[in-house]
Design a protein around this motif. Structure first.
Motif, mmCIF file in Angstrom:
data_model
loop_
_atom_site.group_PDB
_atom_site.id
_atom_site.type_symbol
_atom_site.label_atom_id
_atom_site.label_comp_id
_atom_site.label_asym_id
_atom_site.label_seq_id
_atom_site.Cartn_x
_atom_site.Cartn_y
_atom_site.Cartn_z
ATOM 1 N N THR A 49 34.354 47.377 -7.865
ATOM 2 C CA THR A 49 34.891 46.313 -7.010
ATOM 3 C C THR A 49 35.499 46.859 -5.720
ATOM 4 O OG1 THR A 49 37.114 46.315 -8.019
ATOM 5 C CG2 THR A 49 35.423 44.942 -9.070
ATOM 6 N N TRP A 50 35.655 48.166 -5.631
ATOM 7 C CA TRP A 50 36.324 48.731 -4.466
ATOM 8 C C TRP A 50 35.463 48.644 -3.205
ATOM 9 C CZ3 TRP A 50 38.146 54.051 -6.876
ATOM 10 C CH2 TRP A 50 39.003 53.786 -7.968
ATOM 11 N N GLY A 51 34.195 49.026 -3.329
ATOM 12 C CA GLY A 51 33.329 49.096 -2.157
ATOM 13 C C GLY A 51 33.225 47.800 -1.379
ATOM 14 N N ILE A 57 36.259 47.826 6.756
ATOM 15 C CA ILE A 57 37.717 47.859 6.924
ATOM 16 C C ILE A 57 38.149 49.154 7.609
ATOM 17 C CG2 ILE A 57 39.921 48.000 5.673
ATOM 18 C CD1 ILE A 57 38.718 45.196 5.713
ATOM 19 N N GLN A 58 39.037 49.025 8.590
ATOM 20 C CA GLN A 58 39.643 50.190 9.231
ATOM 21 C C GLN A 58 41.128 50.322 8.893
ATOM 22 O OE1 GLN A 58 38.880 50.042 13.450
ATOM 23 N NE2 GLN A 58 36.670 49.809 13.177
ATOM 24 N N SER A 73 40.607 58.754 -6.994
ATOM 25 C CA SER A 73 39.432 58.721 -6.117
ATOM 26 C C SER A 73 39.480 57.602 -5.083
ATOM 27 C CB SER A 73 38.160 58.566 -6.960
ATOM 28 O OG SER A 73 38.204 57.357 -7.721
ATOM 29 N N PHE A 74 40.503 56.747 -5.144
ATOM 30 C CA PHE A 74 40.466 55.554 -4.288
ATOM 31 C C PHE A 74 40.580 55.901 -2.814
ATOM 32 C CE2 PHE A 74 42.600 52.149 -1.941
ATOM 33 C CZ PHE A 74 41.620 51.173 -2.038
ATOM 34 N N MET A 75 41.540 56.723 -2.446
ATOM 35 C CA MET A 75 41.717 57.038 -1.029
ATOM 36 C C MET A 75 40.509 57.785 -0.476
ATOM 37 S SD MET A 75 44.332 55.558 0.174
ATOM 38 C CE MET A 75 44.039 56.246 1.797
ATOM 39 N N GLN A 76 39.861 58.574 -1.307
ATOM 40 C CA GLN A 76 38.646 59.252 -0.861
ATOM 41 C C GLN A 76 37.561 58.237 -0.533
ATOM 42 O OE1 GLN A 76 37.652 61.978 -4.029
ATOM 43 N NE2 GLN A 76 39.713 62.850 -4.078
ATOM 44 N N GLU A 77 37.394 57.243 -1.409
ATOM 45 C CA GLU A 77 36.392 56.206 -1.141
ATOM 46 C C GLU A 77 36.772 55.383 0.078
ATOM 47 O OE1 GLU A 77 34.054 52.470 -3.254
ATOM 48 O OE2 GLU A 77 34.852 54.111 -4.466
ATOM 49 N N ALA A 78 38.059 55.073 0.217
ATOM 50 C CA ALA A 78 38.497 54.304 1.380
ATOM 51 C C ALA A 78 38.198 55.060 2.670
ATOM 52 C CB ALA A 78 39.991 54.010 1.269
ATOM 53 N N ARG A 79 38.469 56.342 2.662
ATOM 54 C CA ARG A 79 38.212 57.163 3.850
ATOM 55 C C ARG A 79 36.712 57.203 4.162
ATOM 56 N NH1 ARG A 79 40.646 59.113 8.435
ATOM 57 N NH2 ARG A 79 39.782 61.136 8.999
ATOM 58 N N ARG A 80 35.882 57.382 3.143
ATOM 59 C CA ARG A 80 34.425 57.403 3.357
ATOM 60 C C ARG A 80 33.924 56.059 3.880
ATOM 61 N NH1 ARG A 80 34.343 60.289 -1.644
ATOM 62 N NH2 ARG A 80 33.858 58.342 -2.742
ATOM 63 N N GLU A 111 48.251 62.499 2.152
ATOM 64 C CA GLU A 111 47.248 63.576 2.252
ATOM 65 C C GLU A 111 45.831 63.050 2.431
ATOM 66 O OE1 GLU A 111 47.758 66.028 -1.196
ATOM 67 O OE2 GLU A 111 49.833 66.582 -0.690
ATOM 68 N N SER A 112 45.683 61.768 2.704
ATOM 69 C CA SER A 112 44.362 61.142 2.749
ATOM 70 C C SER A 112 43.581 61.444 4.021
ATOM 71 C CB SER A 112 44.502 59.626 2.608
ATOM 72 O OG SER A 112 45.174 59.084 3.741
ATOM 73 N N GLY A 113 44.273 61.854 5.062
ATOM 74 C CA GLY A 113 43.633 62.001 6.357
ATOM 75 C C GLY A 113 43.714 60.749 7.205
ATOM 76 N N CYS A 114 44.206 59.655 6.631
ATOM 77 C CA CYS A 114 44.418 58.412 7.385
ATOM 78 C C CYS A 114 45.780 58.438 8.071
ATOM 79 C CB CYS A 114 44.376 57.210 6.444
ATOM 80 S SG CYS A 114 42.798 56.923 5.632
ATOM 81 N N ASP A 115 45.895 57.669 9.142
ATOM 82 C CA ASP A 115 47.230 57.351 9.649
ATOM 83 C C ASP A 115 47.930 56.520 8.589
ATOM 84 O OD1 ASP A 115 46.733 58.607 12.076
ATOM 85 O OD2 ASP A 115 46.077 56.760 13.063
#
Length: 273
Positions: A49-51, A57-58, A73-80, A111-115
């Motif tokens: 359901t995450w994708g 989304i930004q 794994s969620f933040m990794q998927e969000a970043r991708r 640590e996700s790499g996102c702001d």
């Protein structure tokens, strides 16, 4: 920020999340609310359901269900998927009360790499119409916090600050501990509810009373002991000093608990069936 892409609101149907979505919409921002029961279905326990929720989304707001940690794994998927900015709803007592799942979630976000921005509110005013409502109606509330004064903050103010953090650059990389404009003990807060409703509510801030109340609900002793230990650590910190961050960001006074109590009473939240 542009309103051409929606802002994802995870946990957007609860006390704070629904208000965050309302603030964003009111300011003209396209908003995608995703929960287990929303039109855009999202379930932390079902990665499939995450994708769909993350697509296009930004910027996103994350409010986790109670006692739920963010899957690793969620933040990794969000970043991708293209997310570049995240505002996390956390808790002001995260360290003193050893809220380990939120500590780990904060780490993942940082640590996700996102702001990122992390919003850490104190007790909500609205806790008295949700978690504590039945105790208010029953006339007795037990919380093992003694007479220490807490920074009760209104959910509308939390949401307004969060909406600013999602749509402005001022608070990137900041942790925002939010309190109301003045600290109150639980007995003082209950006095305001009494003044607004006429209800008399006794307060017992001792561990023994809290233990008895939870045992009556069938809570296991080991869970009760952990809760009491965490509340004791919070009480040992002493009275909360208001941070003033709500007022600084919103450029207006935060809502006082007495105002909240009058407004909630007028809405009938403490009317007995």
């Amino acid at each position: 920020m542009s309103t051409s892409t929606p802002i994802l609101v995870l946990g957007g149907t609860g006390t704070v999340g629904s208000r965050v979505a309302d603030h964003l919409r009111g300011a003209g921002h396209s908003t995608r609310v995703a929960t287990r029961h929303a039109e855009c279905r999202f379930d932390w326990s079902i990665p499939d359901t995450w994708g769909p929720a993350l697509a296009g989304i930004q910027t996103m707001y994350v409010l986790l269900p109670d006692d739920t940690g963010m899957p690793t794994s969620f933040m990794q998927e969000a970043r991708r998927s293209g997310v570049r900015r995240v505002v996390l709803h956390s808790d002001r007592g995260i360290d003193v009360m050893n809220v380990t799942h939120l500590q780990e979630t904060e780490r993942q976000v940082r640590e996700s790499g996102c702001d990122w921005t992390i919003v850490r509110p104190d007790w909500f005013n609205q806790d008295f119409e949700t978690f504590f409502r039945q105790s208010v109606l029953d006339g007795r509330l037990c919380v093992p916090i003694g007479s220490t004064r807490q920074g009760f903050v209104d959910a509308d103010d939390i949401a307004a600050v969060t909406a600013q953090a999602l749509t402005r650059k001022d608070h990137i990389g900041q942790i925002l501990p939010l309190t109301g404009p003045r600290a109150l003990s639980f007995p003082e807060a209950l006095t305001h509810i009494h003044d607004a409703t006429g209800l008399t509510i006794d307060f017992d801030g001792t561990p023994d009373a809290y233990r008895d109340s939870l045992r009556a609900e069938g809570t296991p002793d080991e869970v009760v002991d952990t809760l009491i230990e965490n509340f004791s650590a919070a009480a040992a910190q002493g009275d909360t000093t208001p941070t003033g961050i709500v007022e600084e960001i919103l450029q207006r006074p935060g809502k006082d608990f007495s105002t909240y109590a009058r407004e909630a009473a007028a809405r009938g939240v403490w009317q007995k069936p």
